[in-house]
Design an enzyme around this catalytic site. Sequence first.
Site: not given
Length: 403
Positions: A209, A277, A287, A303, A305, A337
């Site tokens: 990201n 995520d 490749k 997971p 964290i 959240k």
Amino acid sequence: MLQNKRILLIVSGGIAAYKCLELIRRLREHGAAVRCVLTKAATEFVTPLSLSALSGDRVYGDLFSLTDEHEMGHIQLSRDADLLVVVPATANILARMAQGIADDVATTVLLATDKKVMVAPSMNVRMWEHAATTANLSVLRQRDIQVLGPNSGDMACGEFGEGRMVEPDEILRAIQDHFLDDGRLTGLKALVTSGPTYEPIDPVRYIANRSSGKQGHAIATALAGMGAETTLVTGPTQQRNPSGVDVISIETAREMLKACENALPTDIAVCAAAVSDWRAEESADKKIKKEGDPPSLSLTENPDILRTLSNAGNDRPQLVVGFAAETGDVIAKAVPKRERKGCDWIVANDVSTGTDTFGGDTNQVHLITATSTESWPEMSKQDVAVALARKIADQFNRPAAAE
Ligand code: C5P
């Protein structure tokens, strides 16, 4: 409160140099010891005699003066100070600092120091806006040099715009703030996550990201700057490793989790990383070739964290802080959240297109706790980090130094 603090004031050659006289006076009123270094150009604007009279100390300036080197070598000069402040900082001295040039006492001392450095830029608006100055400032900020101002206003050259040096009062306040925070988190351990994670698809491709790591790294810097024993677990970023911080570089979310668990127990955890995520259920050893139909990618969840640290039983850090990067309805999304993750605080920000939060230098955040929501003004990521570190110190009942 500046009693016994030793400030090395480096004066470069700008029209605002006369303001350093007022600054010296104010610093001394507050009990600081001030020693001055002048660049050659600065002597065109203020005289060594006036600086010497106000500081009550001799003034340094000529790198090749054997007497200076005999009495006080340039290394000693930088070591003897608690803080270095460049007032005014011209485009020229900022460029020399960014390049690591050491061709006079001022720049040599700046290169030799291991102490905190602040700069108060002062220059014509066009020089301030020049790409070279922008790039130099960005390098200096990355090295944890604190940049004060500049302000906008009328300039000595007759133009109007950004580039006016901040007033001595503001510089004094920044210096006081610096010492206020000194050692506030000493004796506490902190864990910070930062940057993106890279989740491999095959040996050359990955899922990631746009996180730059700027905010997370700034938080680690601020916590360590206030004395916390800090571990930074970071995904791949372009950020420099903060000094005085134990940096553990990882690539995947699972590696990040493992490194975090190894760092426990800590008193504080700040999860600023933008963890992927999902990861590819299986990453190919070789490749993946382009032949045939496009491959389909099967994803599986990584997971969490933050949630793991928040529910770590006896190992749970006393204060766990998460981040929530949202696009729109930021607070409404971040409040639940916080409860879902089980953390104590959430720092929520808007990462919608156009906000420049990912990768940018500024951030506008909301601090959400169990009992309150505070919306902070837009600030540099460094300032957000310092403000958050101060909140953390308050939470641990670590008062700022007496004013
Ligand atoms: O659920 P979301 O990704 O919005 O949560 C953001 C917060 O959770 C951030 O503090 C981030 O560091 C943390 N997080 C994490 N592990 C994940 C996903 C998010 O620690 N797998």
